[in-house]
Design a protein around this motif. Structure first.
Motif, PDB file in Angstrom:
ATOM      1  N   ALA A   1       0.700  -1.271  -0.036  1.00 41.14           N
ATOM      2  CA  ALA A   1      -0.106   0.020  -0.036  1.00 41.14           C
ATOM      3  C   ALA A   1       0.931   1.182   0.028  1.00 41.14           C
ATOM      4  N   ALA A   2       1.983   1.233   0.953  1.00 36.32           N
ATOM      5  CA  ALA A   2       2.898   2.318   1.017  1.00 36.32           C
ATOM      6  C   ALA A   2       3.385   2.663  -0.373  1.00 36.32           C
ATOM      7  N   LEU A   3       3.789   1.612  -1.199  1.00 37.02           N
ATOM      8  CA  LEU A   3       4.587   1.973  -2.570  1.00 37.02           C
ATOM      9  C   LEU A   3       3.582   2.279  -3.411  1.00 37.02           C
ATOM     10  N   LEU A   4       2.528   1.718  -3.477  1.00 33.31           N
ATOM     11  CA  LEU A   4       1.451   2.113  -4.196  1.00 33.31           C
ATOM     12  C   LEU A   4       0.935   3.727  -4.116  1.00 33.31           C
ATOM     13  N   ALA A   5       1.065   4.116  -2.746  1.00 33.72           N
ATOM     14  CA  ALA A   5       0.650   5.442  -2.477  1.00 33.72           C
ATOM     15  C   ALA A   5       1.683   6.467  -2.784  1.00 33.72           C
ATOM     16  N   ALA A   6       2.907   6.040  -3.001  1.00 30.03           N
ATOM     17  CA  ALA A   6       4.130   6.970  -3.162  1.00 30.03           C
ATOM     18  C   ALA A   6       3.721   7.821  -4.224  1.00 30.03           C
ATOM     19  N   PRO A   7       4.301   9.047  -4.428  1.00 28.84           N
ATOM     20  CA  PRO A   7       3.932   9.993  -5.575  1.00 28.84           C
ATOM     21  C   PRO A   7       4.540   9.299  -7.032  1.00 28.84           C
ATOM     22  N   ALA A   8       3.890   9.890  -8.094  1.00 25.19           N
ATOM     23  CA  ALA A   8       4.269   9.072  -9.137  1.00 25.19           C
ATOM     24  C   ALA A   8       5.802   9.362  -9.651  1.00 25.19           C
ATOM     25  N   ALA A   9       5.900  10.715  -9.231  1.00 25.20           N
ATOM     26  CA  ALA A   9       7.313  11.429  -9.322  1.00 25.20           C
ATOM     27  C   ALA A   9       8.437  10.679  -8.845  1.00 25.20           C
ATOM     28  N   ASP A  10       8.359   9.867  -7.928  1.00 28.81           N
ATOM     29  CA  ASP A  10       9.410   9.086  -7.493  1.00 28.81           C
ATOM     30  C   ASP A  10      10.263   8.284  -8.201  1.00 28.81           C
ATOM     31  N   PRO A  11      11.163   8.661  -8.391  1.00 28.15           N
ATOM     32  CA  PRO A  11      12.180   8.163  -9.562  1.00 28.15           C
ATOM     33  C   PRO A  11      12.367   6.681  -9.385  1.00 28.15           C
ATOM     34  N   HIS A  12      11.410   5.931  -9.802  1.00 24.04           N
ATOM     35  CA  HIS A  12      11.583   4.426  -9.728  1.00 24.04           C
ATOM     36  C   HIS A  12      12.893   4.002 -10.666  1.00 24.04           C
ATOM     37  N   HIS A  13      13.071   4.961 -11.593  1.00 26.87           N
ATOM     38  CA  HIS A  13      14.285   4.779 -12.802  1.00 26.87           C
ATOM     39  C   HIS A  13      15.228   5.814 -12.595  1.00 26.87           C
ATOM     40  N   PRO A  14      16.228   5.431 -12.824  1.00 31.00           N
ATOM     41  CA  PRO A  14      17.496   6.711 -12.483  1.00 31.00           C
ATOM     42  C   PRO A  14      16.897   7.807 -13.450  1.00 31.00           C
ATOM     43  N   THR A  15      17.557   8.831 -13.263  1.00 29.69           N
ATOM     44  CA  THR A  15      17.295  10.042 -14.085  1.00 29.69           C
ATOM     45  C   THR A  15      18.133   9.833 -15.405  1.00 29.69           C
ATOM     46  N   PRO A  16      17.681   9.845 -16.277  1.00 29.88           N
ATOM     47  CA  PRO A  16      18.061   9.586 -17.781  1.00 29.88           C
ATOM     48  C   PRO A  16      19.421  10.444 -17.858  1.00 29.88           C
ATOM     49  N   THR A  17      20.239   9.977 -18.460  1.00 29.03           N
ATOM     50  CA  THR A  17      21.836  10.483 -18.659  1.00 29.03           C
ATOM     51  C   THR A  17      21.970  10.203 -20.080  1.00 29.03           C
ATOM     52  N   LEU A  18      22.951  10.971 -20.633  1.00 30.54           N
ATOM     53  CA  LEU A  18      23.463  11.068 -21.890  1.00 30.54           C
ATOM     54  C   LEU A  18      23.901   9.823 -22.265  1.00 30.54           C
ATOM     55  N   PRO A  19      24.022   9.184 -23.297  1.00 28.13           N
ATOM     56  CA  PRO A  19      24.454   7.618 -23.631  1.00 28.13           C
ATOM     57  C   PRO A  19      26.187   7.859 -23.571  1.00 28.13           C
ATOM     58  N   GLY A  20      26.417   6.768 -22.957  1.00 27.30           N
ATOM     59  CA  GLY A  20      27.900   6.699 -22.469  1.00 27.30           C
ATOM     60  C   GLY A  20      28.432   7.579 -21.527  1.00 27.30           C
ATOM     61  N   GLU A  21      27.390   8.393 -20.932  1.00 22.76           N
ATOM     62  CA  GLU A  21      28.012   9.243 -19.943  1.00 22.76           C
ATOM     63  C   GLU A  21      27.710   8.614 -18.623  1.00 22.76           C
ATOM     64  N   PRO A  22      28.937   8.401 -17.721  1.00 25.95           N
ATOM     65  CA  PRO A  22      28.421   7.892 -16.118  1.00 25.95           C
ATOM     66  C   PRO A  22      27.548   8.778 -15.662  1.00 25.95           C
ATOM     67  N   GLY A  23      26.379   8.359 -14.995  1.00 26.71           N
ATOM     68  CA  GLY A  23      25.559   9.338 -14.680  1.00 26.71           C
ATOM     69  C   GLY A  23      26.062   9.957 -13.224  1.00 26.71           C
ATOM     70  N   LEU A  24      27.122  10.839 -13.278  1.00 22.14           N
ATOM     71  CA  LEU A  24      27.520  11.164 -11.978  1.00 22.14           C
ATOM     72  C   LEU A  24      27.610  12.818 -12.027  1.00 22.14           C
ATOM     73  N   GLU A  25      27.341  13.458 -13.198  1.00 22.31           N
ATOM     74  CA  GLU A  25      27.739  14.940 -13.374  1.00 22.31           C
ATOM     75  C   GLU A  25      27.072  15.633 -12.041  1.00 22.31           C
ATOM     76  N   GLY A  26      26.062  15.682 -11.940  1.00 26.53           N
ATOM     77  CA  GLY A  26      25.211  16.420 -10.985  1.00 26.53           C
ATOM     78  C   GLY A  26      26.004  16.470  -9.511  1.00 26.53           C
ATOM     79  N   GLN A  27      26.502  15.265  -9.261  1.00 27.11           N
ATOM     80  CA  GLN A  27      27.053  15.057  -7.983  1.00 27.11           C
ATOM     81  C   GLN A  27      28.428  15.403  -7.757  1.00 27.11           C
TER      82      GLN A  27
END
Lengths: 1035, 483
Positions: free
Chosen positions: A688-714
């Motif tokens: 129930a808690a999982l279903l109630a979680a907001p849709a914006a919850d990033p189930h999937h990682p933020t898309p990153t550019l192809p071939g780029e390690p997804g670390l830029e922002g950090q």
């Protein structure tokens, strides 16, 4: 160089030779404080063998009947590590604890080292030459045959599938002996028979993912009920569906490991599962009330479950246990499954495990024992089986066996049965043997030797052929097949070429063994046993999920804490908390359990998961004549107190009187406090808690550019530790410290450059090795622990010889573990959530805990000598050679995952040496054996990382995503552990690390750990309120 | 020496100087005679030394056994990775603090009562630090590699981790050992000269001559000596605070609940001084009796030291209470759990011993009658020793056994190996101390002579000179040599 031949003095080449030799000698003598070991290289390399590179042989595991495919890793001709064969359809690369420990059976110091004979009755077994031993067998067998009593002889074989049983029956027939008894003491005869009746196969596969509801009546499909590895894979896959995963209800007297994985436990009295099942199927309120009263199950829970079973499709019900009514229960659930829509979708006869085809029911073995005791049996051969240990004492096997005039054992190990035999012709270990197993319909699993025989043993089938060839009448039959290998090739699809073609993958299609037909209806339903008299208890004996019946001689399995009770190297009696309060019992008080069949004494373990009127014990310990180093006189064998008069099946329910002896012994447990005190170690959430979680919850990682390690922002803007839903969740990558470790603070582009580049600004890597552990998948089976022991040369510390006469070890088996000195680099913490008053409404949280490879590791700055430091690729590294043993790092580790070498476990001349010859052949040559006085811990299998990197470098490429994995993840039969590079989004681990269920343990300590846990998911009963304990911590 | 002793004005009695009067000591000869007389070995001394050496040998042999077998023979119970050895290490370092406090800080503060006890305290300091220094090595998994903690140049360019408090410990302990033994030695120089002059055995005389650095009792020597002594006192004073602060960092720098507290440095320093004074009582009270020195170490001196003891006890007690307050105020659940466990959990008895011995019993010193009761002071000092050992026990053991991960909560029980090595440490300490008391004067001869009433000096002094610190330099021959 002069042209003139040197006639005198020293020539250049000679000089260099002498110089080299002298230099080497000086170096060897002068620079080493240890004895100089001799390395003898191959003069001529065997084909396809390279020093330092492993060879893998695909073969078949024979530890239990399931016949999983394994890859035996060998180096320089020694098998040292077993892994699941990914190509094998049954276990798909996974392997349980028992399977992995097979290598310790192979290299067990307490194996028979050659044939033994008892020259006169009552004498000792003495070593003998093979020729003479074979003559003795031939003579005795001939006598029996000449006397015309061959038809009464017996051949008791440990149950296995495939070629050997076929060969054996053919040989027995030729010799005029009856077919062999194929015994598996752990098999559930009643269920097998019911399955044959209803599904037409002994053991169907269970596709749990298709179910919406699973109800198990003491069916311990994760413990020892059937082929556990495929069942566990199926169950974990089902649970990984999170919202769509089936709810699992366990009905039974004791919460086994399977029961602990259930969402709800409905306790009932042993032997009363049938009553409950019938009432649940009927769904009639009065019937349920009656069943509840009879079985002691809570009526509300039964009513709710009955309604749920009515409403939920598809659902599956499974039967195990059941006491005297076991067969009726199994028949009931099997037919009920058709009504529930389970057959065909969840219960899959087409993918059945053929593990139990050809198996002899336990009742036949008991009948054979009866014949022995009457003196009717002139000759018994035993191979692998150990009925003297596994049969209940009232069956009087030992007495009956002693009356047999000639007994021959083909067992590999000295055990209770073979010690009674007149002749021992030790078999090869399965890892030294040829064979074929029939794992699934149409799937053959090849068995080939992974190494040369360790001792002077011979494969039993070859011995039998030799015996047959001594008989002129039979010799022609085996003229073409001088060895079992040749015999097998003749029958293998495609012959020898077919076998050779199948050997690399380990599987071939084909069929060798015939399915056993159903034997007709079993015993009629028996009314449940009357409740025990006042002050008496039901006495339940269950097979240990880690030891099986013959795992006691393997120190890994003895040391592996029971997944439920967390007790090792010891037997125990489980009593419920309420019983403990009533009788004034505390953990470790030695109790006496007395039944009509016998009595045992063992320390009490207060277990909330056992029904109030019941006490339970695990079988598998209490050997008297098994491995003297690791098994003999450790624990007690509860089979001596099983009241076998109630039937042939081993796992029976007896009635027992329980009394305190007044003595006390410390429990050999790895458990500290079973309560996590809301510290958020094992966290859970609800559907129930999982279903109630907001849709914006990033189930999937933020898309990153192809071939780029997804670390830029950090790297550019390190985020603070606190994070909420919606923020990117990375293992230790958000930390300024971790970013610095990646070189990010020096150069924002640093992570793109390789760690070994000399011009790298910080000499830092572009990787962050990390791990995710999905607690929704993890069942707590502990296979990862054994995998880690095998891979990383972790010593076992609890054997009696390691503690004898040594202060600090309590002098008892497991005494070092009482002192908390087990070396489990990965351990399974098992916490209870919910009320502690003995009510059924409690939950188990399994948390595999290993070094978290923190980005900001507390252990690192406190080490005075830099023995632990941060490697450029995010690993927290321990340098054993540099360690002086201040143990400060362990004090400062909040996860407590560092282990200290209190004794010289790795030093052969010490009494605590963990690998008595030839067990040290198992040691992984890629991993150091640690000396005494140094700290050690999980390395994230750094040897595997470096091997993969080196291999990639040699092949001129990058390491590919998911190219390799670590030992625990490789073995995990739940696929709960995923390892990889979290800095590269192409790796599975990088995606899983951003799962909506992700969390770090003790995140508030700013350790920036590299291990990400995914919350367990609870499936609550429809309409039930969320328990207060769901999160297991305020995070 | 530089201690200012003013004459007692009957109209304005100075309590501080009244404390230090030695009415039963009449002249320099008596001082020299009586003190040097204590150096004659007796049967009882040989017996005591034998016992000490026996205890030390038990410890030494046990250590050899432990090195051979591995640390597992001790009672370690992971995650309780530190045990009796670290407890005893802190215990001995703490004891080592009283000596420098008494000889340096009280010297600078002109606390006269230190004069008769400081030599014993200083010797105790040196031997306690020598004992303490063994324990970090004893407790290592690979003690033969202990030198890796010391920064020394090597071709591998490997240095210790300077962030680690254990490395700071190495510096702190070695510095403290160096400075306190130098201080002890400097103070001994005039006494070496006195011994040299009395000694008849040629070899011993020669040794004393070398050790006295050829002390001729000249004005210049006295001036340099006083300067050096003052300088070392000033130099040692911060060390008293720093060494035990560094030792406390071993705990405070970690993240272990119950260790990770900013109060640790002052708390440890106070505890160290407290335990040191306890040990001074334990040593000096039997000594003054057995050596017949009651008229030197007077009841007034003990009374004054007992006040110091009371004061430090109050500081320590305040620290104990503050720790609970911090745990409550921090809102840190791990910390809170630990402090509840500390008093109510498995180790409640250790906390009870600590609180009773260190906080409750010393309160009796508020009463002057108890302060002047030598039997009670001695008994109390034993309680303080016990209580301070258990204070470290309470810090080390329950914290480690109740850390973050409840799954790894354990117990701890030392084995005979731990106890033997603890016994051995007492044997080692008392072996050195007993050897010291029969080789070198346990009371500072030169300093006591300064304390003597001016009346003793009047025969030699200039008319009208009321006495005091300065004039004796005019009569150096009265100090170093026999009249």
């Amino acid at each position: 160089m002069s042209d003139k031949p040197a006639t005198s003095g020293v020539r250049r080449r000679e000089f260099l030779k002498v110089l080299g030799a002298a230099g080497a000698t000086t170096a060897a003598i002068g620079c080493s404080t240890e004895d100089v070991g001799k390395l003898i290289p191959y003069l001529v390399h065997p084909d396809q063998t390279q020093p330092g590179v492993s060879n893998y042989y695909a073969t078949t595991c024979r530890e239990c009947s399931a016949s999983c495919g394994i890859l035996a890793e060998t180096r320089d001709g020694r098998a040292f590590k077993l892994e699941g064969n990914p190509a094998h359809p049954l276990n798909r690369g996974a392997l349980c604890a028992r399977g992995q420990a097979a290598v310790q059976g192979l290299l067990n110091p307490d194996r028979w080292r050659g044939p033994m004979v008892r020259r006169q009755p009552g004498g000792e077994l003495e070593p003998v030459a093979w020729d003479e031993a074979l003559s003795v067998l031939h003579q005795n067998l001939s006598q029996v045959r000449l006397a015309g009593r061959a038809g009464q002889a017996l051949f008791i074989n440990k149950h296995e599938t495939g070629a050997f049983p076929v060969f054996l029956d053919q040989w027995l027939e030729a010799m005029g002996l009856p077919s062999h008894l194929s015994v598996d003491p752990l098999a559930d005869d009643a269920v097998i028979e019911a399955n044959r009746q209803v599904y037409g196969t002994a053991w169907p596969a269970f596709n749990f993912a298709a179910a919406r509801l699973i109800v198990s009546f003491s069916a311990d499909f994760l413990d020892a009920w059937g082929a556990t590895v495929p069942q566990q894979l199926a169950f974990a896959d089902a649970r990984a569906q999170v919202e769509n995963a089936p709810r699992f209800v366990y009905v039974g007297p004791r919460r086994s490991l399977t029961g602990l994985n259930a969402d709800e436990w409905i306790p009932c009295r042993p032997g009363h599962e049938l009553v409950v099942a019938q009432a649940l199927q009927g769904g009639n309120a009065s019937q349920i009330a009656q069943a509840a009263q009879q079985s002691g199950a809570p009526v509300d829970a039964l009513n709710r479950l009955a309604a749920e079973l009515q409403a939920t499709r598809p659902a599956v019900v499974l039967a195990g246990g059941g006491g005297a009514a076991a067969y009726a229960l199994a028949m009931h659930t099997a037919t009920w499954n058709q009504q529930l829509g389970a057959v065909g979708s969840i219960v899959r006869a087409d993918q059945a495990s053929l593990a139990y085809e050809g198996m002899t029911p336990g009742s036949e073995l008991v009948a054979a024992v009866m014949r022995m005791s009457l003196g009717e049996v002139p000759f018994v051969a035993v191979r692998g089986a150990n009925p003297a240990f596994t049969l209940p004492a009232p069956a009087n096997f030992a007495e009956a066996f002693a009356r047999v005039p000639f007994k021959v054992s083909f067992s590999s190990y000295p055990d209770e049965t073979s010690m009674m035999c007149d002749l021992v012709l030790p078999d090869h270990h399965p890892l030294e043997s040829w064979g074929v197993a029939q794992a699934m319909p149409g799937v053959l699993s090849v068995q080939q030797p992974a190494m040369d025989p360790v001792f002077q043993t011979r494969q039993s089938a070859d011995v039998l052929i030799d015996i047959a060839r001594r008989d002129p009448a039979l010799a022609p039959q085996y003229a073409q097949t001088l060895t079992f290998r040749e015999w097998m090739f003749q029958r293998f699809p495609g012959g020898m070429d077919g076998f050779t073609a199948a050997a690399p993958t380990g599987i071939a299609s084909g069929t060798l063994s015939r399915p056993t037909p159903a034997t007709g209806p079993g015993a009629a339903p028996v009314p449940p046993a009357a409740p025990p008299a006042d002050g008496e208890f039901y006495f339940l004996v269950y097979p240990s999920p880690v030891l099986g019946s013959d795992g006691g001689n393997k120190p890994w399995l003895q040391e592996l804490a029971d997944p439920v009770t967390k007790i090792a190297w010891q037997s125990w009696v489980e009593v419920s908390p309420r019983t403990a309060v009533r009788m004034g019992i505390e953990n470790g008080d030695i109790l006496q359990v007395e039944t009509a069949g016998g009595r045992v004494e063992a320390p009490a373990y207060i277990y909330p998961g056992i029904q109030e009127n019941t006490v339970a014990m695990a079988s598998g310990r209490g050997h008297t004549a098994y491995s003297e180093r690791f098994a003999a006189n450790i624990g007690v064998n509860p089979m001596v107190a099983v009241d076998a008069r109630s039937g042939a099946q081993a796992w029976m329910v007896s009635t027992a009187r329980v009394s305190r002896t007044g003595r006390h012994t410390p429990l050999v447990t790895t458990e500290g406090s079973p309560r996590q005190r809301d510290r958020g170690i094992g966290q859970a959430t609800t559907v129930a808690a999982l279903l109630a979680a907001p849709a914006a919850d990033p189930h999937h990682p933020t898309p990153t550019l192809p071939g780029e390690p997804g670390l830029e922002g950090q790297h550019d803007q390190p985020e603070p530790a606190g994070h909420g839903a919606g923020q990117r969740f990375g293992p230790g990558l958000r930390a300024p410290v971790a970013a610095d470790a990646q070189g990010g603070l020096v150069d924002p582009n640093a992570h793109r450059q390789g760690m070994y580049r000399f011009d790298h600004p910080a000499g830092m890597a572009n990787r962050r090795w990390a791990m995710t552990i999905d607690l929704a998948r993890c069942t707590g089976c502990s296979a990862c622990i054994v995998a880690c022991y095998a891979e990383n040369n972790i010593p076992t510390v609890g054997a009696p010889y390691q503690t004898r006469n040594t202060p600090g070890t309590l002098g008892t088996a497991g005494g070092n573990i009482v002192r908390g000195r087990e070396m489990t680099w990965i351990r399974l913490e098992r916490y209870w959530e919910g009320p502690a008053d003995g009510s059924a409404d409690f939950e188990a949280r399994f948390v595999p805990m290993l070094c978290q490879h923190c980005g900001n590791a507390p252990c690192e700055p406190v080490c005075p000598v830099y023995a632990t430091y941060h490697a450029p690729d995010g690993l927290n590294v321990q340098v054993y050679n540099r360690c002086v043993g201040t143990r400060y790092c362990s004090n400062n580790c909040p996860y407590k995952v560092r282990y200290f070498n209190w004794f010289g476990y790795g030093e052969p001349n010490r009494p605590q040496y963990a690998w008595p010859e030839p067990m040290h052949w198992q040691l992984n040559p890629d991993v150091t054996v640690r000396g005494k006085g140094v700290m050690e811990k999980c390395t994230f299998c750094v040897q595997r990382i470096r091997e993969a990197e080196n291999r990639a470098a040699l092949e001129g490429r990058e390491v590919q995503p998911d190219e390799f994995t670590v030992a625990c993840a490789q073995a995990c039969p739940s696929r709960a552990i995923v390892f990889g590079d979290a800095a590269d989004d192409d790796w599975t681990v990088a995606q899983l690390a951003h799962d909506r269920r992700a969390y770090h343990v003790f995140e508030e300590l700013n350790t920036y750990s590299a291990v990400v846990y995914l919350r367990k998911v609870q499936h609550l009963a429809p309409g039930a309120p969320a328990p207060a304990t769901v999160q297991g911590g305020a995070h | 020496m530089a201690t200012t002793v003013r004459p007692v004005d009957p109209r304005r009695p100075n309590v501080a100087s009244a404390d230090i009067q030695l009415p039963a000591v009449r002249n320099y000869t008596q001082v020299t005679d009586e003190i040097i007389d204590t150096l004659r070995p007796t049967k009882a001394w040989f017996a005591a030394l034998s016992v000490a050496i026996l205890c030390f040998l038990i410890g030494a042999l046990t250590w050899i056994y432990q090195i051979y077998m591995g640390l597992g023979v001790a009672g370690y119970n992971p995650p309780v990775m530190w045990g009796v050895y670290i407890i005893t290490f802190v215990f001995w370092v703490g004891i080592g603090h009283a000596g420098t406090l008494i000889s340096a800080i009280l010297y600078l503060f002109r606390a006269g009562f230190r004069t008769t006890i400081y030599r014993a305290a200083e010797a105790m300091t040196v031997f306690a630090v020598m004992t303490a220094g063994l324990f970090p090595i004893l407790h290592l998994g690979r003690p033969w590699k202990f030198f890796w903690l010391i920064p020394y140049p090597n071709w591998r360019l490997l240095w210790p981790q300077f962030k680690s408090p254990l490395v700071w410990d190495v510096f702190a302990i070695l510095t403290y050992l160096t400075v306190s033994s130098t201080f002890l030695y400097i103070g001994l120089i005039p006494d070496f000269a006195a011994l040299r002059d009395r000694e008849t055995h040629p070899i011993r005389k020669r040794i004393f001559a070398v050790l006295s650095l050829g002390w001729r009792n000249s004005d210049r020597e006295w001036r340099h000596f006083a300067r050096a002594y003052l300088f070392l006192a000033a130099f040692s004073t911060p060390l008293v605070l720093s060494v035990h602060s560094v030792v406390s960092f071993d705990f405070a720098v970690s993240i272990v609940p119950g260790w990770h507290a900013t109060i640790f440095p002052p708390y440890f320093v106070a505890g160290a001084i407290f335990s040191g004074i306890g040990m001074v009582f334990t040593i000096i009270i039997p000594l003054r009796r057995w050596f017949g020195l009651k008229h030197y170490v007077t009841i007034n001196h003990l009374d004054a030291a007992a006040k110091l003891c009371l004061f430090t006890s109050l500081v320590v007690g305040l620290a104990y209470i503050t720790e609970f307050w911090i745990a409550w105020y921090s809102g840190h659940e791990y910390e809170q759990t630990y402090f509840i466990e500390r008093v109510l959990g498995k180790w409640w008895w250790a906390a009870a011993i600590m609180l009773i011995c260190n906080m409750v019993l010393p309160l009796s010193l508020f009463v002057q009658r108890w302060r002047r009761n030598v039997v009670w002071l001695f008994t109390l000092s034993l309680f303080i020793n016990l209580g301070m050992w258990y204070e470290r026990f309470v810090i080390v053991i329950p914290s480690l056994s109740r850390e973050f991960s409840p799954w790894q909560w354990t117990g701890y029980a030392p084995t005979w190996v731990d106890w033997s090595i603890l016994l051995g440490s007492f044997g080692w300490f008392f072996m050195w101390f007993l050897l010291f008391v029969k080789q070198l004067p346990i009371l500072a001869i030169a300093e006591i002579k300064e304390v003597l009433p001016p009346a003793q000096r009047r025969a030699h002094a200039l008319a009208g000179d009321p006495g005091g610190g300065a004039p004796q330099k005019k009569y150096p021959e009265k100090l170093g040599r026999e009249d």
